[in-house]
Design a protein around this motif. Structure first.
Motif, mmCIF file in Angstrom:
data_model
loop_
_atom_site.group_PDB
_atom_site.id
_atom_site.type_symbol
_atom_site.label_atom_id
_atom_site.label_comp_id
_atom_site.label_asym_id
_atom_site.label_seq_id
_atom_site.Cartn_x
_atom_site.Cartn_y
_atom_site.Cartn_z
ATOM 1 N N ASP A 548 0.844 -1.186 0.000
ATOM 2 C CA ASP A 548 0.000 0.000 0.000
ATOM 3 C C ASP A 548 0.887 1.247 0.000
ATOM 4 N N TYR A 549 1.303 1.638 -1.198
ATOM 5 C CA TYR A 549 2.180 2.795 -1.313
ATOM 6 C C TYR A 549 1.441 4.111 -1.078
ATOM 7 N N LEU A 550 0.117 4.100 -1.273
ATOM 8 C CA LEU A 550 -0.649 5.309 -1.003
ATOM 9 C C LEU A 550 -0.575 5.659 0.483
ATOM 10 N N GLY A 551 -0.743 4.646 1.331
ATOM 11 C CA GLY A 551 -0.622 4.877 2.767
ATOM 12 C C GLY A 551 0.767 5.357 3.154
ATOM 13 N N GLU A 552 1.782 4.873 2.453
ATOM 14 C CA GLU A 552 3.143 5.325 2.718
ATOM 15 C C GLU A 552 3.296 6.802 2.374
ATOM 16 N N LEU A 553 2.767 7.204 1.229
ATOM 17 C CA LEU A 553 2.835 8.614 0.829
ATOM 18 C C LEU A 553 2.104 9.500 1.826
ATOM 19 N N TYR A 554 0.895 9.076 2.228
ATOM 20 C CA TYR A 554 0.085 9.882 3.139
ATOM 21 C C TYR A 554 0.617 9.871 4.573
ATOM 22 N N GLY A 555 1.268 8.784 4.941
ATOM 23 C CA GLY A 555 1.734 8.664 6.320
ATOM 24 C C GLY A 555 0.730 8.014 7.238
ATOM 25 N N TYR A 556 -0.354 7.460 6.664
ATOM 26 C CA TYR A 556 -1.360 6.747 7.455
ATOM 27 C C TYR A 556 -2.152 5.827 6.528
ATOM 28 N N PRO A 557 -2.702 4.738 7.064
ATOM 29 C CA PRO A 557 -3.527 3.859 6.224
ATOM 30 C C PRO A 557 -4.881 4.498 5.941
ATOM 31 N N VAL A 558 -5.316 4.421 4.703
ATOM 32 C CA VAL A 558 -6.580 5.031 4.304
ATOM 33 C C VAL A 558 -7.741 4.129 4.711
ATOM 34 N N THR A 559 -8.709 4.692 5.437
ATOM 35 C CA THR A 559 -9.858 3.905 5.888
ATOM 36 C C THR A 559 -11.187 4.412 5.360
ATOM 37 N N ASN A 560 -11.203 5.608 4.759
ATOM 38 C CA ASN A 560 -12.459 6.130 4.203
ATOM 39 C C ASN A 560 -12.152 7.110 3.076
ATOM 40 N N TYR A 561 -13.205 7.557 2.397
ATOM 41 C CA TYR A 561 -13.039 8.445 1.251
ATOM 42 C C TYR A 561 -12.421 9.773 1.646
ATOM 43 N N MET A 562 -12.775 10.289 2.818
ATOM 44 C CA MET A 562 -12.233 11.576 3.253
ATOM 45 C C MET A 562 -10.714 11.512 3.363
ATOM 46 N N GLU A 563 -10.204 10.450 3.956
ATOM 47 C CA GLU A 563 -8.759 10.300 4.095
ATOM 48 C C GLU A 563 -8.097 10.078 2.740
ATOM 49 N N ARG A 564 -8.767 9.363 1.868
ATOM 50 C CA ARG A 564 -8.192 9.032 0.564
ATOM 51 C C ARG A 564 -8.133 10.234 -0.368
ATOM 52 N N ASP A 565 -9.185 11.053 -0.379
ATOM 53 C CA ASP A 565 -9.361 12.079 -1.414
ATOM 54 C C ASP A 565 -8.900 13.466 -1.013
ATOM 55 N N HIS A 566 -8.293 13.617 0.179
ATOM 56 C CA HIS A 566 -7.765 14.934 0.533
ATOM 57 C C HIS A 566 -6.690 15.312 -0.486
ATOM 58 N N ASN A 567 -6.607 16.583 -0.816
ATOM 59 C CA ASN A 567 -5.675 16.981 -1.869
ATOM 60 C C ASN A 567 -5.367 18.467 -1.758
ATOM 61 N N ALA A 568 -4.964 19.056 -2.859
ATOM 62 C CA ALA A 568 -4.582 20.467 -2.870
ATOM 63 C C ALA A 568 -5.297 21.194 -3.999
ATOM 64 N N CYS A 569 -5.546 22.465 -3.774
ATOM 65 C CA CYS A 569 -6.040 23.355 -4.826
ATOM 66 C C CYS A 569 -5.212 24.628 -4.758
ATOM 67 N N ILE A 570 -4.923 25.190 -5.915
ATOM 68 C CA ILE A 570 -4.131 26.420 -5.971
ATOM 69 C C ILE A 570 -4.876 27.467 -6.784
ATOM 70 N N ILE A 571 -5.094 28.629 -6.175
ATOM 71 C CA ILE A 571 -5.565 29.813 -6.903
ATOM 72 C C ILE A 571 -4.572 30.926 -6.583
ATOM 73 N N TRP A 572 -3.805 31.317 -7.577
ATOM 74 C CA TRP A 572 -2.703 32.271 -7.368
ATOM 75 C C TRP A 572 -2.690 33.306 -8.474
ATOM 76 N N SER A 573 -2.284 34.485 -8.108
ATOM 77 C CA SER A 573 -1.978 35.542 -9.076
ATOM 78 C C SER A 573 -0.840 36.370 -8.511
ATOM 79 N N GLY A 574 0.000 36.865 -9.405
ATOM 80 C CA GLY A 574 1.106 37.708 -8.951
ATOM 81 C C GLY A 574 0.627 38.896 -8.142
ATOM 82 N N CYS A 575 -0.578 39.363 -8.415
ATOM 83 C CA CYS A 575 -1.093 40.526 -7.694
ATOM 84 C C CYS A 575 -1.283 40.227 -6.210
ATOM 85 N N LEU A 576 -1.484 38.932 -5.872
ATOM 86 C CA LEU A 576 -1.665 38.570 -4.464
ATOM 87 C C LEU A 576 -0.348 38.582 -3.700
ATOM 88 N N GLU A 577 0.753 38.672 -4.427
ATOM 89 C CA GLU A 577 2.063 38.809 -3.788
ATOM 90 C C GLU A 577 2.532 40.264 -3.791
#
Length: 693
Positions: A548-577
């Motif tokens: 189970d390499y997914l659990g290795e990447l996450y650092g915990y064994p996946v037991t439900n959809y919430m744990e499995r599907d957590h991810n990232a979203c990026i909304i960026w613009s240079g103006c915000l910096e």
């Protein structure tokens, strides 16, 4: 009467004939048990109902095979039925292993051509690594053929022709009796009834009741509809309130005067629309939408008005890749813009196609992989691509994969892009198409000149560099970026995954650098959403993984959809910096891919109706809600697993009552029903005709 018929058959038929009657039913039960043992998290859950439904189907198929008078014809029909069953279960086994969901035959067919072109090497490796499961699932057919050759048992040819009438009547009666028992068992259990009817989902139903029952229900609901799932609960006065994250206040300073904001809604005469239709479900769709209040505009409304937009669907991306030292550009974009700390990209019963769909439409992909093809036949003026195109933006879309895969040649221009470049439609002229996966960096380098000097522009990229396999650095991007990950404390497979995803990091480094050189970084918005979690890291023969390499990447064994599907979203613009640095903010409440479209519409100051999108503007005051295709959900208070009916609070001090859970369940049901209605009725076309802005 069944007992009398059985006694009569037992008197007339010999043992060999009686045994032959059970072969196909036993085949179905055997195949179902193999999949359940291999893929079910809880083998015993709903097992009796699965066995009853499977036996009923097997007996019915056996009955059909006995209809011809000719023994040869009966033998041919039986052999064909057994082969088809073995093949179907084998295909679904590989689909489940690869994508972690069972897919409808329609969804599988949508991607078949691409699998044999783009992913032939992957496909052959999957067959090789899963050879044992192929043999196991084809054992019934192998045994059937051997018996024909050895002429030992008269398997699956039925009894002598003169006994057939009694056998047919008995078989049909037994089928009906077993089906009735199964249906009655489902009806008395709210949990089973939810999976079977109200919250039907092909993967969930197939996992709970068996692949055959899941398939039967899919056909049944496609042909006759599923009123229990498709209807609306109109009597909810408003969507239940959930608390927002606490905001620290400075007690010594006077509270600033609040500005009164309007709502992001349009003037739609729903009463007129209701009066003009005789379709009750369409009328209820109108009633549902009109019952919503919509979301308010806010201090972020119009922040990005007139700016360029680059949207990227990131193949198999994970938030674990975002590291300040390893991926500094990703880290910069994720932390110096609108930061998402509790984001999800649910697995929608498909693969990349469904992730793209949720990202681009703000709707639940209720038809699996077929959703994006079906929605492309509808009015898509509500997508941000089409809205910006109408404002005179230069538009284009790109994918460093095959042009026709998932019918993208017929769908992606419909989302508001003047052209779609991929391998087979021009991208191969500047991007190496002979390696797999191809380079996101090369795609950015080759295509940037198409639009960088044609402001304002709106472009969309579907990346591919992060695609599996990952084991032993056996894909081109893993090998290319291997040196960056050699010292990481992970297995070879996980390091290969990270290396492949670093190609997107390099592509973004190039992209942002060129935007800054051109002096337009402050006038450009970059939005990144994963298409799905890295399912190629999960244990399974389709990817050659025995761990189970997914659990290795996450650092915990996946037991439900919430744990499995957590991810990232990026909304960026240079103006915000720079000039708008004070507008950097963190979205700490749950959010997901469906929220991106309404959030962008508000940020770009576009006229849109927030009631018509399932997601929410995350910068508004609307309560957070994330939906999964099995009707599970997450709010600021916690995660509710619809299948197990268990609520996991966000913190130990949170408790919710049954009324709250029922209220959110109703909201979820309405949102999924609405997503179905959008495709079924071409809902935006119905509401706006040719005048949608």
């Amino acid at each position: 009467m069944i007992k009398e018929k059985f006694s009569l058959i037992r008197e007339k038929a010999d043992l060999s004939e009686i045994l032959s009657l059970t072969y196909i039913p036993l085949t179905v039960v055997f195949l179902e048990l193999v999949l359940r043992i291999k893929y079910s998290g809880d083998f015993w859950a709903f097992l009796p109902v699965m066995l009853v439904f499977s036996a009923a189907f097997g007996i019915f198929v056996n009955t059909l095979c006995m209809l011809p008078k000719s023994e040869k014809a009966r033998r041919i029909l039986s052999g064909a039925a057994i082969f088809a069953l073995c093949l179907y279960f084998t295909v679904e086994s590989f689909v489940k292993s690869a994508y972690q969901v069972y897919m409808t035959t329609e969804s599988i067919a949508e991607g078949t051509g691409g699998v044999l072109t783009d992913f032939l090497d992957t496909f052959l490796k999957a067959i090789k690594s899963g050879f044992f499961i192929i043999i196991l699932l084809f054992l019934p057919f192998i045994f059937f053929v051997l018996n024909l050759l050895l002429k030992k048992l008269r398997l699956s040819i039925g009894v002598k022709y003169e006994h057939r009438k009694d056998v047919l009547i008995f078989s049909l009666m037994l089928t009906a009796a077993l089906f009735t028992i199964g249906a009655a068992s489902v009806s008395i259990s709210p949990v089973m009834s939810g999976i079977y009817r109200e919250a039907y989902n092909f993967d969930n139903a197939s996992t709970a009741f068996g692949l055959i029952t899941g398939t039967r229900l899919n056909i049944q609901y496609e042909v006759f509809g599923n009123p229990a799932a498709d209807g609306f609960i109109i009597d909810i006065p408003e969507e239940p309130e959930v608390p927002s994250s606490p905001v620290e206040e400075t007690p010594d300073e006077p509270e600033p005067e609040e500005k009164e904001y309007g709502y992001n809604i349009l003037d739609i005469d729903f009463e007129k629309l209701i009066s003009e239709t005789s379709d009750q479900n369409l009328a209820n769709t109108h009633r549902y939408v009109s019952s919503l209040s919509g979301t308010k505009q806010n201090e972020y409304t119009g922040l990005f008005e007139g700016k360029n937009l680059i949207m990227i669907a990131a193949e198999s991306f994970s938030s674990e890749v975002i590291d300040e030292e390893l991926a500094p550009t990703l880290y910069r974009l994720a932390n110096n813009g609108i930061k998402f700390s509790d984001f999800y990209q649910p697995t929608w019963g498909g693969s990349t196609s469904t992730g793209e769909y949720s990202f681009l439409t703000g709707l639940v992909p209720t038809s699996g992989v077929s959703s994006i093809r079906k929605i492309a036949e509808c009015d898509l003026s509500f997508t941000i691509g089409n809205k910006l195109k109408k404002l005179g933006y230069t538009t284009g879309s790109y994918h460093n994969g095959t042009y026709t895969y998932y019918n993208r040649d017929k769908t992606h221009t419909k989302f508001g892009y003047d052209y779609f470049k991929a391998f087979g439609s021009g991208l191969e002229e500047g991007v190496n198409s002979s390696v797999w996966p191809a380079s996101d960096l090369e795609m950015m380098e080759y295509t940037l000149s198409d639009y960088i000097d044609k402001e304002p522009f709106s472009v969309y990229y579907m990346s591919v560099s992060g695609h599996g396999f990952y084991a032993n650095f056996n894909n081109s991007m893993s090998m290319k970026n291997r040196s960056y990950v050699e010292e990481l404390d992970f297995s070879t497979t996980v390091k290969a995954y990270i290396a492949a995803n670093l190609e997107l990091e390099h592509a973004l480094t190039y992209l942002v650098g060129e935007l800054e050189k051109a002096g337009i970084a402050d006038d450009t918005v970059i939005v990144i959403c994963p298409d799905h979690y890295p399912y190629a890291l999960e244990k399974g023969e389709s990817w050659g993984n025995d761990m189970d390499y997914l659990g290795e990447l996450y650092g915990y064994p996946v037991t439900n959809y919430m744990e499995r599907d957590h991810n990232a979203c990026i909304i960026w613009s240079g103006c915000l910096e720079n000039e708008n640095k004070d507008m950097q903010t963190e979205i700490s409440e749950p959010s997901y891919s469906l929220d991106i479209l309404p959030t962008l519409c508000n940020l770009f100051g576009l006229d849109y109706d927030s009631r018509l999108l399932v997601g929410r503007d995350v910068l508004s005051d609307e309560g957070a809600l994330v939906i999964w295709p099995d009707y599970s959900w997450k709010t600021a208070l916690g995660y509710y697993n619809y299948t197990t009916r268990k609520f996991i609070p966000a913190s130990e001090d949170i408790t919710v009552d049954e009324d709250y859970i029922n209220a959110v369940n109703a909201v979820v049901k309405n949102k999924i029903s609405y997503s179905k209605a959008v495709i079924t009725y071409d809902y935006f076309g119905v509401v706006f005709g040719d005048n949608l802005e």
